[in-house]
Design a protein around this motif. Structure first.
Motif, PDB file in Angstrom:
ATOM      1  N   THR A  70       1.224   4.103  -2.829  1.00  0.00           N
ATOM      2  CA  THR A  70       1.044   5.545  -2.770  1.00  0.00           C
ATOM      3  C   THR A  70       2.184   6.514  -3.091  1.00  0.00           C
ATOM      4  O   THR A  70       1.859   7.694  -3.641  1.00  0.00           O
ATOM      5  CB  THR A  70       0.652   5.855  -1.193  1.00  0.00           C
ATOM      6  OG1 THR A  70       1.665   5.543  -0.405  1.00  0.00           O
ATOM      7  CG2 THR A  70      -0.792   5.621  -0.885  1.00  0.00           C
TER       8      THR A  70
ATOM      9  N   ASP B 126       0.756  -1.269  -0.017  1.00  0.00           N
ATOM     10  CA  ASP B 126       0.033  -0.092  -0.138  1.00  0.00           C
ATOM     11  C   ASP B 126       0.572   1.236   0.056  1.00  0.00           C
ATOM     12  O   ASP B 126       0.553   2.106  -0.681  1.00  0.00           O
ATOM     13  CB  ASP B 126      -1.029  -0.110   1.068  1.00  0.00           C
ATOM     14  CG  ASP B 126      -2.111  -1.060   1.115  1.00  0.00           C
ATOM     15  OD1 ASP B 126      -2.246  -1.613  -0.213  1.00  0.00           O
ATOM     16  OD2 ASP B 126      -2.665  -1.361   2.054  1.00  0.00           O
ATOM     17  N   GLU B 127       2.051   1.343   0.842  1.00  0.00           N
ATOM     18  CA  GLU B 127       2.957   2.460   0.937  1.00  0.00           C
ATOM     19  C   GLU B 127       3.601   2.604  -0.613  1.00  0.00           C
ATOM     20  O   GLU B 127       3.457   3.739  -0.994  1.00  0.00           O
ATOM     21  CB  GLU B 127       3.632   2.393   2.067  1.00  0.00           C
ATOM     22  CG  GLU B 127       3.385   2.302   3.535  1.00  0.00           C
ATOM     23  CD  GLU B 127       4.093   2.112   4.515  1.00  0.00           C
ATOM     24  OE1 GLU B 127       5.428   1.707   4.016  1.00  0.00           O
ATOM     25  OE2 GLU B 127       4.024   2.139   5.594  1.00  0.00           O
TER      26      GLU B 127
END
Length: 89
Positions: free
Chosen positions: A53, A49-50
């Motif tokens: 982003t 997820d990081e």
């Protein structure tokens, strides 16, 4: 010592020894393994997820042009590595 035993036979013997001597500790070991796998899975998901982003923000930015800069002649001369003062522009 183990000349007559094959690989699968050794695996069975080791499993039986573990069952006999480590039986009381097996539930705790299984619980710890399950908890470790859950933590690992959540950490991997968080990293993905990081990464998404970070890539999303970097993809919107303009690319940066890189160039190689030669060493300044004045810097070489100040260090005493330049050949002559006439090298200066």
């Amino acid at each position: 010592m183990f000349a007559g035993l094959q690989g699968w036979q050794l695996v069975i013997i080791i499993a039986l020894v573990l069952l006999l001597f480590a039986a009381p500790k097996l539930p705790a070991m299984a619980r710890n393994l399950g908890q470790s796998m859950r933590i690992f899975k959540s950490e991997v998901k968080q990293m993905k997820d990081e990464d998404k982003t970070q890539r999303g923000g970097a993809a919107d930015a303009d690319p940066v042009e890189g160039r190689i800069v030669d060493e300044d002649v004045r810097d070489r001369d100040a260090r005493g590595t330049g050949s002559h003062r006439s090298d200066l522009p």
